[in-house]
Design a protein around this motif. Structure first.
Motif, PDB file in Angstrom:
ATOM      1  N   GLU A  86      -9.916 -29.253 -59.184  1.00  0.00           N
ATOM      2  CA  GLU A  86      -9.104 -28.274 -58.464  1.00  0.00           C
ATOM      3  C   GLU A  86      -8.855 -28.663 -57.004  1.00  0.00           C
ATOM      4  OE1 GLU A  86     -10.032 -24.100 -60.714  1.00  0.00           O
ATOM      5  OE2 GLU A  86     -11.629 -24.869 -59.427  1.00  0.00           O
ATOM      6  N   TRP A  87      -9.044 -29.939 -56.705  1.00  0.00           N
ATOM      7  CA  TRP A  87      -8.808 -30.415 -55.341  1.00  0.00           C
ATOM      8  C   TRP A  87      -7.789 -31.551 -55.324  1.00  0.00           C
ATOM      9  CZ3 TRP A  87     -10.608 -28.582 -50.637  1.00  0.00           C
ATOM     10  CH2 TRP A  87     -11.485 -27.509 -50.714  1.00  0.00           C
ATOM     11  N   GLY A  88      -6.820 -31.465 -56.229  1.00  0.00           N
ATOM     12  CA  GLY A  88      -5.700 -32.398 -56.204  1.00  0.00           C
ATOM     13  C   GLY A  88      -5.926 -33.691 -56.956  1.00  0.00           C
ATOM     14  N   LYS A  89      -7.045 -33.812 -57.696  1.00  0.00           N
ATOM     15  CA  LYS A  89      -7.353 -35.057 -58.376  1.00  0.00           C
ATOM     16  C   LYS A  89      -8.307 -34.793 -59.533  1.00  0.00           C
ATOM     17  CE  LYS A  89      -9.994 -39.348 -57.510  1.00  0.00           C
ATOM     18  NZ  LYS A  89      -9.266 -40.164 -58.502  1.00  0.00           N
ATOM     19  N   ASP A 136       0.178 -28.165 -56.006  1.00  0.00           N
ATOM     20  CA  ASP A 136      -0.225 -26.973 -56.761  1.00  0.00           C
ATOM     21  C   ASP A 136      -1.589 -27.135 -57.426  1.00  0.00           C
ATOM     22  OD1 ASP A 136       2.135 -25.786 -56.057  1.00  0.00           O
ATOM     23  OD2 ASP A 136       3.155 -26.174 -57.963  1.00  0.00           O
ATOM     24  N   ASN A 137      -2.033 -28.375 -57.640  1.00  0.00           N
ATOM     25  CA  ASN A 137      -3.334 -28.612 -58.272  1.00  0.00           C
ATOM     26  C   ASN A 137      -4.465 -28.700 -57.249  1.00  0.00           C
ATOM     27  OD1 ASN A 137      -2.524 -31.036 -57.143  1.00  0.00           O
ATOM     28  ND2 ASN A 137      -3.286 -32.295 -58.843  1.00  0.00           N
ATOM     29  N   ASP A 138      -4.184 -28.316 -56.021  1.00  0.00           N
ATOM     30  CA  ASP A 138      -5.171 -28.355 -54.946  1.00  0.00           C
ATOM     31  C   ASP A 138      -5.432 -26.924 -54.486  1.00  0.00           C
ATOM     32  OD1 ASP A 138      -6.378 -28.554 -52.293  1.00  0.00           O
ATOM     33  OD2 ASP A 138      -5.779 -30.672 -52.306  1.00  0.00           O
ATOM     34  N   VAL A 139      -6.696 -26.511 -54.491  1.00  0.00           N
ATOM     35  CA  VAL A 139      -7.039 -25.132 -54.148  1.00  0.00           C
ATOM     36  C   VAL A 139      -6.525 -24.749 -52.765  1.00  0.00           C
ATOM     37  CG1 VAL A 139      -9.307 -25.729 -53.163  1.00  0.00           C
ATOM     38  CG2 VAL A 139      -8.933 -23.453 -54.189  1.00  0.00           C
ATOM     39  N   LYS A 149     -14.290 -37.430 -51.899  1.00  0.00           N
ATOM     40  CA  LYS A 149     -13.386 -37.878 -52.949  1.00  0.00           C
ATOM     41  C   LYS A 149     -13.716 -39.271 -53.447  1.00  0.00           C
ATOM     42  CE  LYS A 149      -9.691 -39.778 -50.014  1.00  0.00           C
ATOM     43  NZ  LYS A 149      -8.256 -39.678 -49.648  1.00  0.00           N
ATOM     44  N   ASP A 150     -14.480 -40.040 -52.655  1.00  0.00           N
ATOM     45  CA  ASP A 150     -14.831 -41.398 -53.074  1.00  0.00           C
ATOM     46  C   ASP A 150     -16.063 -41.855 -52.301  1.00  0.00           C
ATOM     47  OD1 ASP A 150     -13.895 -42.068 -50.484  1.00  0.00           O
ATOM     48  OD2 ASP A 150     -11.888 -42.501 -51.251  1.00  0.00           O
ATOM     49  N   ALA A 151     -16.528 -43.073 -52.601  1.00  0.00           N
ATOM     50  CA  ALA A 151     -17.742 -43.583 -51.962  1.00  0.00           C
ATOM     51  C   ALA A 151     -17.571 -43.733 -50.455  1.00  0.00           C
ATOM     52  CB  ALA A 151     -18.139 -44.911 -52.591  1.00  0.00           C
TER      53      ALA A 151
END
Length: 303
Positions: free
Chosen positions: A26-29, A225-228, A280-282
């Motif tokens: 739900e945070w765009g990914k 829209d896919n990001d809270v 979102k990543d390392a």
């Protein structure tokens, strides 16, 4: 890494943990197991030992990715998860705090996490009417006695919810999770003093204000829209981002990364045990962990 005691639990937790709402999509990914492994693996290398997840970050999806990532070294991790919601789709949940259903939620979480115990099991942002059920806490404390839960916690929905905070010791909870960041200092008024009085651990969630305090966004930024974050009022969002620009100009020392500064700012408060930013990543794990260079010794919970 630096560590603090989590209230009276005896747990020694890294001052920077990992929040995993993003794993629920739900945070765009969307995330797969390989990506979760990379994030959690790098966190372990940096000395991070606390992971916070929840039943409704996806339908136990985040828990499943966390469980896969820590399956080979479960004992090295302090795993915090939550109960109280059924996930029906992105941004669609229903509250369910019935004691029998909560036990089913616990079993589903244990299965997803691939473990036989949860270190911190948290009441998840529910209303006071659901919180004020003796039967719920009696049921949960029986699960503690059975060894499926080590400690109970409360993730308060409003960062000014003194009702639930003040009753933590009474219901057997040892930690409070609350929204706290440089843009939102509400807990300082009543919640934090109560936490100190009860010797509760405090997990500060959203410490970067949904990424705004990373310094990456400017007024006018918009999200998919896919990001809270797309669900925010745009005028209010732009107001917050203007405030971020003011803070960057007047409070963040020159040459200091704003995200690291914002995390260290939270960790200065004597009530706060740790921060649990998402990543979102390392590379973001590394950036978050860099905040420890700005954390001064002498905190009441230093371990």
């Amino acid at each position: 890494m630096k560590y603090r005691r989590l209230g009276s639990t005896g747990l020694r937790v890294s001052v920077v943990g990992i929040g995993t709402w993003q794993f629920g999509g739900e945070w765009g990914k969307a995330y797969d197991q390989k990506e979760a492994d990379a994030i959690i693996g790098r966190a372990k290398e940096l000395g991070i030992n606390l992971i916070d997840t929840a039943e409704c970050y996806g339908d136990h999806l985040s828990e499943s990715l966390v469980g896969g990532a820590i399956a080979g070294n479960r004992g090295d991790w302090i795993v915090a998860t939550k109960f109280g919601h059924h996930f029906h789709g992105p941004f669609k949940r229903t509250d369910v705090y019935d004691p029998e259903d909560v036990v089913r939620q616990l079993e589903h979480s244990l299965k997803a996490l691939k473990t036989d115990y949860i270190d911190l099991y948290q009441f998840h942002s529910g209303p006071d009417a659901s919180f004020d059920q003796d039967a719920l806490w009696d049921t949960l404390n029986r699960q503690v006695e059975a060894g499926k839960i080590r400690y109970l916690g409360i993730s308060i929905g409003s960062n000014k919810n003194i009702h639930q905070t003040s009753k933590a010791t009474e219901v057997g909870a040892k930690a409070i999770q609350v929204v706290y960041n440089r843009l939102d200092r509400g807990p300082e008024e009543e919640v934090f003093p109560s936490c100190i009085e009860q010797d509760l651990g405090v997990l500060a969630r959203v410490p970067l204000a949904s990424g705004f305090l990373s310094g990456k966004y400017r007024p006018g930024a918009r999200f998919g829209d896919n990001d809270v974050r797309s669900r925010r009022n745009e005028e209010e969002q732009d107001r917050l981002l203007r405030e971020v620009e003011r803070i960057r100009a007047t409070e963040v020392p020159e040459g200091v990364d704003m995200a690291a500064w914002a995390l260290a700012w939270c960790l200065k408060h004597p009530a706060v045990t740790c921060v649990i930013p998402g990543c979102k990543d390392a590379a973001q794990v590394e950036a978050n962990a860099a905040a420890i260079a700005l954390v001064e010794p002498g905190h009441p919970q230093d371990a």
